[in-house]
Design an enzyme around this catalytic site. Structure first.
Site, PDB file in Angstrom:
ATOM      1  N   GLU A   1       2.637 -17.343  15.123  1.00 37.52           N
ATOM      2  CA  GLU A   1       2.566 -16.197  16.027  1.00 37.52           C
ATOM      3  C   GLU A   1       2.415 -16.673  17.479  1.00 37.52           C
ATOM      4  O   GLU A   1       2.067 -17.825  17.746  1.00 37.52           O
ATOM      5  CB  GLU A   1       1.356 -15.330  15.657  1.00 37.52           C
ATOM      6  CG  GLU A   1       1.372 -14.784  14.243  1.00 37.52           C
ATOM      7  CD  GLU A   1       2.421 -13.707  14.030  1.00 37.52           C
ATOM      8  OE1 GLU A   1       2.910 -13.130  15.031  1.00 37.52           O
ATOM      9  OE2 GLU A   1       2.760 -13.446  12.862  1.00 37.52           O
TER      10      GLU A   1
ATOM     11  N   LYS B   1      -8.500 -15.786   2.479  1.00 37.31           N
ATOM     12  CA  LYS B   1      -7.936 -15.936   1.132  1.00 37.31           C
ATOM     13  C   LYS B   1      -8.887 -16.677   0.206  1.00 37.31           C
ATOM     14  O   LYS B   1      -9.040 -16.320  -0.975  1.00 37.31           O
ATOM     15  CB  LYS B   1      -6.591 -16.655   1.226  1.00 37.31           C
ATOM     16  CG  LYS B   1      -5.539 -15.877   2.005  1.00 37.31           C
ATOM     17  CD  LYS B   1      -4.328 -16.740   2.318  1.00 37.31           C
ATOM     18  CE  LYS B   1      -3.312 -15.989   3.156  1.00 37.31           C
ATOM     19  NZ  LYS B   1      -2.187 -16.847   3.602  1.00 37.31           N
TER      20      LYS B   1
ATOM     21  N   GLU C   1      -2.932  -8.754  -5.510  1.00 31.94           N
ATOM     22  CA  GLU C   1      -2.234 -10.016  -5.746  1.00 31.94           C
ATOM     23  C   GLU C   1      -1.550 -10.531  -4.483  1.00 31.94           C
ATOM     24  O   GLU C   1      -1.524 -11.729  -4.201  1.00 31.94           O
ATOM     25  CB  GLU C   1      -1.193  -9.838  -6.858  1.00 31.94           C
ATOM     26  CG  GLU C   1      -0.502 -11.122  -7.275  1.00 31.94           C
ATOM     27  CD  GLU C   1      -1.454 -12.101  -7.935  1.00 31.94           C
ATOM     28  OE1 GLU C   1      -1.688 -13.175  -7.341  1.00 31.94           O
ATOM     29  OE2 GLU C   1      -1.965 -11.792  -9.023  1.00 31.94           O
TER      30      GLU C   1
ATOM     31  N   ALA D   1       2.245   2.681   2.797  1.00 33.41           N
ATOM     32  CA  ALA D   1       1.675   2.808   4.140  1.00 33.41           C
ATOM     33  C   ALA D   1       2.044   1.566   4.941  1.00 33.41           C
ATOM     34  O   ALA D   1       1.413   0.524   4.811  1.00 33.41           O
ATOM     35  CB  ALA D   1       0.161   2.971   4.060  1.00 33.41           C
TER      36      ALA D   1
ATOM     37  N   ILE E   1       2.785 -16.378  -5.243  1.00 33.19           N
ATOM     38  CA  ILE E   1       2.119 -17.128  -6.319  1.00 33.19           C
ATOM     39  C   ILE E   1       1.160 -16.182  -7.053  1.00 33.19           C
ATOM     40  O   ILE E   1       0.272 -15.605  -6.432  1.00 33.19           O
ATOM     41  CB  ILE E   1       1.325 -18.320  -5.747  1.00 33.19           C
ATOM     42  CG1 ILE E   1       2.249 -19.263  -4.979  1.00 33.19           C
ATOM     43  CG2 ILE E   1       0.601 -19.058  -6.864  1.00 33.19           C
ATOM     44  CD1 ILE E   1       1.517 -20.382  -4.265  1.00 33.19           C
TER      45      ILE E   1
ATOM     46  N   LEU F   1       5.915   0.225   7.001  1.00 36.43           N
ATOM     47  CA  LEU F   1       7.280  -0.203   6.667  1.00 36.43           C
ATOM     48  C   LEU F   1       7.689  -1.414   7.499  1.00 36.43           C
ATOM     49  O   LEU F   1       8.799  -1.481   8.018  1.00 36.43           O
ATOM     50  CB  LEU F   1       8.273   0.940   6.866  1.00 36.43           C
ATOM     51  CG  LEU F   1       8.411   1.928   5.708  1.00 36.43           C
ATOM     52  CD1 LEU F   1       9.417   3.020   6.051  1.00 36.43           C
ATOM     53  CD2 LEU F   1       8.826   1.213   4.414  1.00 36.43           C
TER      54      LEU F   1
END
Length: 432
Positions: A192, A207, A131, A10, A138, A12
């Site tokens: 950005e 994270k 992951e 889902a 990593i 590309l």
């Protein structure tokens, strides 16, 4: 060889196309390593005619990503659309409800809804792999879930955002200020057009919330992460840090304290001798301290098509092998409900930079504010006399270990002093 594991991708974009490329280039190797072929059956894309630099022959293209979540010929859905809600969440939850495994790189979604989604996956007996959501290539999630699972994690910390690390590294190497380096990072594609998600620490906080949940077996608590970005760090601070034999890094840190789990993202002064101090540019690094293993550190590229696709495929291989583990190591019903520790309870040393009028008695007023809050000074830096029409000079103070609440009270008093010409800059010092 067993039947292929059938994959729907889902999205590309950079990561989705990179995943297709890796799966096709290493098809034979991956089939050998996991005992069955990994076959991309379908993918979704808004622009189905766009050239993505990868061979899409034989892959069914859908305009609606939800079609992948319900397609009978797909075993696992890879969600790389992004976004903390909306269609990305619909795709993941629909796929899980239909008994499909899910692999995602979506840290924002999992930081906000990870505990709920993990419970849904566990109830349906499917794998939730993420992951790729933390530190790109990593393998830190697998390290925590598998390699270090025999340890109690005493502390973890890391450089979790390559954009911020690149900016701070370039500031140090060039002597330029934040705004100037940020503009260059945007031109180079490292930042950005709206950089706030990165430079204000939100990306790193997403994270860290996931790492903390895995390391301590607790629900994801993004709201409990204290967050500061790097906008306030100036070239002057970079130079003073060097003089103190330190480097400034944006770190995410988590540890278990007597008050609960502490989660923090903010700029830190770290000793030059600490391994993480030499991790520069767009690289990420995560250090984990276990009670039996001691300190370990993982370093690598934290973003980009190749590294992130590598992490996605690692989860796909785990699905193909049937290596299912609870998303946050501990079964959802047994995740610890341990409280979070507020930033005010943090204990540490501090760097304080003041821009003050070069007048007698200035330092006495500052030290009196610190003394009254029981904050002990370790060192002071001031070079020469003020020059120029504003008669202003920088003064840097470092403290011994103290409680954050006391430091904040002292800072509030100092900020009100008439001789101050700029807002004080406070950066925490970490003993790593």
């Amino acid at each position: 060889m067993s039947q292929p594991i059938r994959i729907g991708i889902a999205g590309l974009g950079t990561v989705g196309a990179g995943t297709v490329k890796l799966l096709r280039e290493h098809a034979e190797l991956l089939a050998l390593r996991c005992g069955r072929p990994l076959q991309v059956v379908a993918a979704s894309a808004r622009d189905r005619k766009k050239d993505r630099g990868v061979d899409l022959a034989g892959i069914r293209l859908e305009s609606d990503p939800l079609a992948l979540a319900t397609a009978p010929d797909i075993d696992v859905v890879v969600e790389v659309i992004g976004g903390s809600d909306g269609v990305a969440r619909q795709v993941i939850e629909t796929a899980i409800a239909g008994g499909k495994h899910v692999v995602t790189a979506n840290k924002a979604l999992l930081a906000l809804h990870g505990s709920t989604i993990a419970a849904q996956a566990e109830a349906k007996g499917v794998i939730l792999g993420f992951e790729a959501a933390v530190a790109g290539g990593i393998p830190i999630i697998k390290a925590l879930r598998e390699g270090l699972v025999g340890n109690r994690v005493k502390r973890l910390y890391g450089i979790l955002n390559g954009t911020c690390n690149y900016i701070l590294t370039t500031m140090r190497e060039s002597g330029r200020d934040f705004a100037d380096v940020l503009a260059d990072a945007q031109k180079l594609g490292y930042a950005e057009a709206d950089p706030s998600f990165d430079v204000d620490g939100i990306d790193a906080a997403h994270k860290l919330a996931l790492l903390t949940a895995v390391a301590y077996g607790r629900p994801v608590d993004f709201a409990g992460v204290y967050v500061e970005g790097i906008r306030k760090v100036g070239a002057l601070d970079i130079r003073f840090a060097e003089e103190l034999d330190c480097r400034i890094k944006l770190l995410g840190l988590a540890r278990e304290t007597e008050h609960g789990i502490e989660q923090r993202v903010h700029p830190c002064l770290v000793p030059k001798t600490a391994p993480i101090a030499s991790v520069d540019g767009v690289f990420n690094a995560v250090a984990v301290e276990g009670d039996f293993v001691g300190q370990t550190m993982f370093e690598g590229r934290g973003a980009g098509a190749g590294p992130t696709a590598s992490a996605v495929v690692a989860d796909l291989v785990a699905v193909a092998r049937g290596h299912g583990l609870p998303a946050f190591v501990v079964p959802a019903a047994r995740l610890a409900s341990s409280p979070g520790s507020p930033i005010e309870r943090h204990r540490g040393a501090y760097y304080l930079r003041l821009m003050v009028l070069d007048r007698p008695g200035v330092i006495a007023d500052v030290t009196a504010a610190l003394r009254d809050e029981q904050v002990s000074l370790e060192s002071m830096l001031q070079h020469g006399r003020a020059r120029g029409p504003d008669d202003t000079v920088p003064v840097v103070l470092t403290t011994h270990v103290t409680e954050e609440a006391a430091m904040r009270r002292a800072l509030q008093r100092i900020a009100g002093l008439a001789m101050l010409r700029e807002k004080p800059i406070l950066i925490r010092i970490e003993d790593l």
